[in-house]
Design a protein around this motif. Structure first.
Motif, PDB file in Angstrom:
ATOM      1  N   ILE A  58       0.322  -7.906 -10.706  1.00  0.00           N
ATOM      2  CA  ILE A  58       1.056  -6.735 -11.201  1.00  0.00           C
ATOM      3  C   ILE A  58       0.307  -6.086 -12.360  1.00  0.00           C
ATOM      4  CG2 ILE A  58       3.210  -5.958 -12.278  1.00  0.00           C
ATOM      5  CD1 ILE A  58       3.343  -6.808  -9.250  1.00  0.00           C
ATOM      6  N   ARG A  59      -0.153  -6.893 -13.274  1.00  0.00           N
ATOM      7  CA  ARG A  59      -0.883  -6.358 -14.432  1.00  0.00           C
ATOM      8  C   ARG A  59      -2.156  -5.643 -13.994  1.00  0.00           C
ATOM      9  NH1 ARG A  59      -0.972 -10.597 -18.564  1.00  0.00           N
ATOM     10  NH2 ARG A  59       1.168  -9.935 -18.767  1.00  0.00           N
ATOM     11  N   ALA A  60      -2.876  -6.212 -13.056  1.00  0.00           N
ATOM     12  CA  ALA A  60      -4.118  -5.589 -12.592  1.00  0.00           C
ATOM     13  C   ALA A  60      -3.849  -4.297 -11.834  1.00  0.00           C
ATOM     14  CB  ALA A  60      -4.888  -6.563 -11.707  1.00  0.00           C
ATOM     15  N   SER A  61      -2.804  -4.265 -11.037  1.00  0.00           N
ATOM     16  CA  SER A  61      -2.531  -3.070 -10.241  1.00  0.00           C
ATOM     17  C   SER A  61      -2.032  -1.913 -11.088  1.00  0.00           C
ATOM     18  CB  SER A  61      -1.526  -3.382  -9.139  1.00  0.00           C
ATOM     19  OG  SER A  61      -0.263  -3.646  -9.679  1.00  0.00           O
ATOM     20  N   MET A  66      -7.483   0.202  -7.642  1.00  0.00           N
ATOM     21  CA  MET A  66      -8.612  -0.440  -6.973  1.00  0.00           C
ATOM     22  C   MET A  66      -8.711  -1.924  -7.342  1.00  0.00           C
ATOM     23  SD  MET A  66      -9.912   1.905  -5.123  1.00  0.00           S
ATOM     24  CE  MET A  66     -11.563   1.410  -4.732  1.00  0.00           C
ATOM     25  N   LYS A  67      -8.171  -2.294  -8.474  1.00  0.00           N
ATOM     26  CA  LYS A  67      -8.239  -3.688  -8.910  1.00  0.00           C
ATOM     27  C   LYS A  67      -7.193  -4.568  -8.220  1.00  0.00           C
ATOM     28  CE  LYS A  67     -10.304  -2.926 -13.386  1.00  0.00           C
ATOM     29  NZ  LYS A  67     -10.252  -3.197 -14.804  1.00  0.00           N
ATOM     30  N   PHE A  68      -6.248  -3.943  -7.527  1.00  0.00           N
ATOM     31  CA  PHE A  68      -5.198  -4.703  -6.869  1.00  0.00           C
ATOM     32  C   PHE A  68      -5.776  -5.701  -5.869  1.00  0.00           C
ATOM     33  CE2 PHE A  68      -2.525  -5.287  -3.118  1.00  0.00           C
ATOM     34  CZ  PHE A  68      -1.436  -5.905  -3.693  1.00  0.00           C
ATOM     35  N   THR A  69      -6.669  -5.241  -5.020  1.00  0.00           N
ATOM     36  CA  THR A  69      -7.242  -6.114  -3.994  1.00  0.00           C
ATOM     37  C   THR A  69      -7.993  -7.278  -4.622  1.00  0.00           C
ATOM     38  OG1 THR A  69      -7.469  -4.200  -2.552  1.00  0.00           O
ATOM     39  CG2 THR A  69      -8.699  -6.169  -1.948  1.00  0.00           C
ATOM     40  N   THR A  70      -8.780  -6.985  -5.629  1.00  0.00           N
ATOM     41  CA  THR A  70      -9.530  -8.043  -6.306  1.00  0.00           C
ATOM     42  C   THR A  70      -8.579  -9.040  -6.970  1.00  0.00           C
ATOM     43  OG1 THR A  70     -11.309  -6.478  -6.741  1.00  0.00           O
ATOM     44  CG2 THR A  70     -11.297  -8.510  -8.038  1.00  0.00           C
ATOM     45  N   ALA A  71      -7.554  -8.529  -7.632  1.00  0.00           N
ATOM     46  CA  ALA A  71      -6.589  -9.408  -8.297  1.00  0.00           C
ATOM     47  C   ALA A  71      -5.821 -10.240  -7.281  1.00  0.00           C
ATOM     48  CB  ALA A  71      -5.622  -8.584  -9.141  1.00  0.00           C
ATOM     49  N   PHE A  72      -5.449  -9.632  -6.163  1.00  0.00           N
ATOM     50  CA  PHE A  72      -4.714 -10.361  -5.145  1.00  0.00           C
ATOM     51  C   PHE A  72      -5.561 -11.485  -4.569  1.00  0.00           C
ATOM     52  CE2 PHE A  72      -3.077 -11.103  -0.862  1.00  0.00           C
ATOM     53  CZ  PHE A  72      -1.736 -11.313  -1.148  1.00  0.00           C
ATOM     54  N   MET A  73      -6.799 -11.192  -4.230  1.00  0.00           N
ATOM     55  CA  MET A  73      -7.690 -12.223  -3.677  1.00  0.00           C
ATOM     56  C   MET A  73      -7.982 -13.313  -4.706  1.00  0.00           C
ATOM     57  SD  MET A  73      -7.975 -11.478  -0.602  1.00  0.00           S
ATOM     58  CE  MET A  73      -9.207 -12.645  -0.107  1.00  0.00           C
ATOM     59  N   ALA A  74      -8.170 -12.918  -5.963  1.00  0.00           N
ATOM     60  CA  ALA A  74      -8.402 -13.911  -7.018  1.00  0.00           C
ATOM     61  C   ALA A  74      -7.174 -14.792  -7.199  1.00  0.00           C
ATOM     62  CB  ALA A  74      -8.755 -13.218  -8.320  1.00  0.00           C
ATOM     63  N   SER A  75      -6.002 -14.199  -7.130  1.00  0.00           N
ATOM     64  CA  SER A  75      -4.763 -14.957  -7.268  1.00  0.00           C
ATOM     65  C   SER A  75      -4.610 -15.966  -6.130  1.00  0.00           C
ATOM     66  CB  SER A  75      -3.567 -14.006  -7.286  1.00  0.00           C
ATOM     67  OG  SER A  75      -2.369 -14.713  -7.206  1.00  0.00           O
TER      68      SER A  75
END
Length: 132
Positions: A58-61, A66-75
């Motif tokens: 949530i914080r990244a999005s 554009m950071k949503f995908t990266t944050a989701f995959m990292a999570s």
């Protein structure tokens, strides 16, 4: 973000209490022979890791779509590695109830993952600039 964070925290607490009640009922009735003394800790671990992962997404999005995908995959990667590490440590220490532990852990993992995905999708639909 404060409103969405509070809303998620309330929802995950309620969900965790419901899951705890269901597992307690199942372990005290149907699966009495397979009771794990560690199942409350499993629920707490998975709820905590799910909460941390969700809040990072949530914080990244909110900063950048554009950071949503990266944050989701990292999570997802972080959660899988944390769970794998925990499972390996637990099974090395106590390997007397391997099948019961793994089945309980995987059931809780699936339940909390479904819950988190629903919450992320609701967040995207309501608050985010990300298009599905």
């Amino acid at each position: 973000m404060i409103k969405t964070t509070r809303s998620f925290l309330v929802k995950i607490i309620i969900f965790t209490v419901i899951i705890f009640g269901i597992t307690a009922a199942l372990f005290s009735t149907l699966f009495k022979n397979y009771t794990l003394g560690s199942y409350p800790y499993l629920i707490l671990l998975i709820a905590t890791v799910t909460t941390i992962g969700h809040l990072l997404i949530i914080r990244a999005s909110e900063k950048n779509a554009m950071k949503f995908t990266t944050a989701f995959m990292a999570s997802v990667t972080f959660k899988l590695m944390a769970y794998l590490f925990f499972m390996l440590i637990y099974l090395v220490i106590d390997h007397s109830q391997v099948i019961s532990f793994v089945l309980t852990f995987m059931s809780l993992y699936v339940a909390f993952t479904i819950f988190e995905v629903i919450q992320v999708l609701n967040f995207i639909k309501k608050y985010s600039k990300i298009s599905l």
